[in-house]
Design a protein around this motif. Structure first.
Motif, PDB file in Angstrom:
ATOM      1  N   THR A  14      39.357  47.696  -9.091  1.00  0.00           N
ATOM      2  CA  THR A  14      40.283  46.651  -8.652  1.00  0.00           C
ATOM      3  C   THR A  14      41.674  46.857  -9.250  1.00  0.00           C
ATOM      4  N   SER A 128      44.184  39.903 -11.354  1.00  0.00           N
ATOM      5  CA  SER A 128      42.826  39.944 -10.825  1.00  0.00           C
ATOM      6  C   SER A 128      42.867  40.098  -9.320  1.00  0.00           C
ATOM      7  N   GLY A 129      41.777  40.572  -8.772  1.00  0.00           N
ATOM      8  CA  GLY A 129      41.712  40.788  -7.341  1.00  0.00           C
ATOM      9  C   GLY A 129      40.292  41.032  -6.898  1.00  0.00           C
ATOM     10  N   THR A 130      40.134  41.278  -5.635  1.00  0.00           N
ATOM     11  CA  THR A 130      38.822  41.591  -5.083  1.00  0.00           C
ATOM     12  C   THR A 130      38.921  42.928  -4.374  1.00  0.00           C
ATOM     13  N   GLU A 140      44.953  38.860  -6.196  1.00  0.00           N
ATOM     14  CA  GLU A 140      44.816  37.412  -6.331  1.00  0.00           C
ATOM     15  C   GLU A 140      45.744  36.846  -7.400  1.00  0.00           C
TER      16      GLU A 140
ATOM     17  N   ASP B 328      31.999  42.954  -6.503  1.00  0.00           N
ATOM     18  CA  ASP B 328      33.290  43.623  -6.476  1.00  0.00           C
ATOM     19  C   ASP B 328      34.459  42.735  -6.842  1.00  0.00           C
ATOM     20  N   LYS B 329      34.197  41.458  -7.062  1.00  0.00           N
ATOM     21  CA  LYS B 329      35.286  40.570  -7.445  1.00  0.00           C
ATOM     22  C   LYS B 329      35.466  40.665  -8.946  1.00  0.00           C
ATOM     23  N   GLU B 330      36.590  41.133  -9.385  1.00  0.00           N
ATOM     24  CA  GLU B 330      36.767  41.224 -10.821  1.00  0.00           C
ATOM     25  C   GLU B 330      38.234  41.329 -11.168  1.00  0.00           C
ATOM     26  N   GLY B 331      38.503  41.298 -12.432  1.00  0.00           N
ATOM     27  CA  GLY B 331      39.876  41.410 -12.879  1.00  0.00           C
ATOM     28  C   GLY B 331      39.867  41.691 -14.354  1.00  0.00           C
ATOM     29  N   ILE B 332      41.030  41.858 -14.911  1.00  0.00           N
ATOM     30  CA  ILE B 332      41.124  42.099 -16.344  1.00  0.00           C
ATOM     31  C   ILE B 332      41.440  40.792 -17.039  1.00  0.00           C
ATOM     32  N   ASP B 333      41.676  39.742 -16.257  1.00  0.00           N
ATOM     33  CA  ASP B 333      42.238  38.525 -16.849  1.00  0.00           C
ATOM     34  C   ASP B 333      41.457  37.998 -18.038  1.00  0.00           C
TER      35      ASP B 333
END
Lengths: 334, 334
Positions: A14, A128-130, A140, B328-333
């Motif tokens: 991502t 963040s994103g998908t 996102e 697959d939805k993820e992020g570094i946040d």
């Protein structure tokens, strides 16, 4: 300083896809992938970004660094536990590049340093994103990435400013700092408590994380864990940019006033739900290691660290794979 | 002393059904149930025990204590969190009965005392079984129930001996103690660590619970938690019958030598998997309360107590009911 004209993104998950997709509008982009079919798809279709923007970028992708042109900047965007294999892969290549790291937690720079003399820039990202496919990512949370020279290498603040300028020019957001540690540690301490607690409770980050009314309330644990980490940071000579407990209170206070609309699923909880390896060793585990260096006790961090490691271990236990979750089998035994 | 001729079992779950099924071969058995259809099924079909024995017992069951004859002994066999409603239900009834409690943890006797002046016998049971239906229970782990007079009431050791004799005569096993506390606390400390850790890690009780080789190993946490509880027991004036850490090492060492065949699913892990309320308030929560009485710190017990409570809270969160566990939805946040 050489102008940054060519960037290689290592790992197009991502975050890597977002960097490649945006930076592709201002510089030449190369992508080093793990899977052959991923590289082929990117070469054939390019990389599409939706969400905060609509972009379509041409990229040159390969699984072999020898097939890629020499970049000015390498962005290692794999998860923390894949940094070592990424660094191994580019060992001996890209002699003129700086390396930008954007992993969660602490400790990835030391790993990269073992495989080359690249000047290293540390990064803290909140994007963040998908990831919808190998060639399509949705952006996102449109938040800045903080970057700064890593003290263990010869990266300069001036070069960091240039990288920040490039990122901002591409449509993403970046902020440069001479000393990133106060920012890195604030986020580390926040993540160490929130991520690990969500991972073992299956409870997303909600108001309960700031509740301290009775002895059973979870906020007491979050607070105690953050206080423990703050003492360790102080002992390690780091003064924090933001107070992690205030970050926590502010985060769960978002949404409709008095409502319970804020419920964030941190990456570690998402990993646990999907039975993916977590980044616990680089987050809560990093604080446990820092406490050891400072010869300080860290009972809360050791506890959550061991619990998440045990949770990961549960996935490979054969009895768990075949277990029947019968409602009626029980006993008082224990 | 009056001979025990009539026993009323309150709550016919797995343990209650085992007591009723076995004791029915030596005394008259009555069962007080929560559900009307459960009482009807028991009156119609009796109670069948399989496994360690093949028994079929006639019982008189009802949801109303007024419909039951006056017993000499009442066995409250509900889960700890249902003891209060059980005690409320029999308030004003059964004036000539002793009450035997067989819940996990500490603190249920105090609850019963608020609803009547029955002499109270404490019990610690290790039996286990599978409840196949309202009228059929399978007996698995054939272990003794330890009983002793509860110091907060006027039950005598002589009467406890009589109850133990009755239980042993029925085919179940019991051992009487003048002071049950050393046994109760040994099991409590063992259960507090093992149950709560399994409940948040989803890892059954396996060899990892005794492993202390590296800082990440779970045995370190189990050991630290048990040491914390042992200090609290000492401060509360209780000397333990068995060392909980040795109980742990011995338990996971069972099975084929060197193998990994031992993998016990404690009741709290079974509860969590089935999203049933756990007994955490009477087990780990009881040690947190005892620490407060002793004005001692209990960081490990407070941590596991809060984590299991948060895990329970996660089940009623609407976002968890409808959450999509997308990979697959993820992020570094965070």
């Amino acid at each position: 300083m050489t102008k940054i004209e060519r960037v290689c993104v290592v790992g197009a998950g991502t975050i890597g896809s977002l960097f490649a997709g945006y930076l592709g509008s201002v510089v030449e982009i190369m992508v080093l992938t793990r899977r052959e079919e991923h590289a082929q798809a990117l070469n054939q279709h390019g990389l599409r970004v939706t969400g905060q923007a609509e972009l379509h970028t041409r990229v040159t992708a390969s699984t072999d660094p020898a097939e890629l042109k020499d970049p000015n900047l390498v962005i290692i965007a794999t998860k923390a536990f894949s940094v070592e294999s990424s660094a191994q892969k580019i060992q001996g290549y890209f002699p003129n590049a700086h390396v930008l790291m954007v992993q969660n937690g602490l400790g990835c720079e030391e790993i990269v340093k073992r495989y080359g003399n690249w000047p290293i820039i540390s990064g803290v990202s909140f994007m963040s994103g998908t990831r919808h496919s190998d060639t399509h990512v949705e952006y996102e949370l449109d938040t800045p990435t903080w970057i700064g020279p890593w003290a263990g290498s010869n990266a300069t603040y001036e070069y960091v400013l240039q990288v920040a300028s490039l990122i901002n020019h591409s449509g993403l957001k970046a902020a440069a700092y001479r000393d990133l540690l106060p920012h890195q540690w604030s986020k580390l301490i926040f993540n160490s408590a929130i991520n690990s607690i969500t991972a073992v409770t299956d409870l997303p980050h909600v108001k309960a994380f700031a509740k301290e009314d009775t002895i059973a309330d979870l906020g007491n644990l979050v607070h105690a864990m953050m206080d423990e980490a703050k003492s360790i940071a102080t002992e390690r000579g780091v003064s924090l940019a933001d107070d992690p407990w205030e970050m926590n209170v502010k985060a769960v206070g978002q949404g409709v006033t008095g409502g319970d609309t804020y419920a964030h699923i941190p990456s570690m909880l998402a990993d646990v739900r999907n039975r993916h390896q977590t980044e616990i060793d680089w987050i809560t585990g990093a604080i446990v290691r820092e406490a050891a260096k400072a010869e300080m006790p860290a009972p809360y961090h050791e506890t959550l660290y061991r619990l998440v490691k045990a949770r990961e271990a549960s996935w490979s236990l054969s009895i768990n794979k075949m277990s029947n979750h019968s409602a009626d089998k029980e006993g008082i035994d224990c």
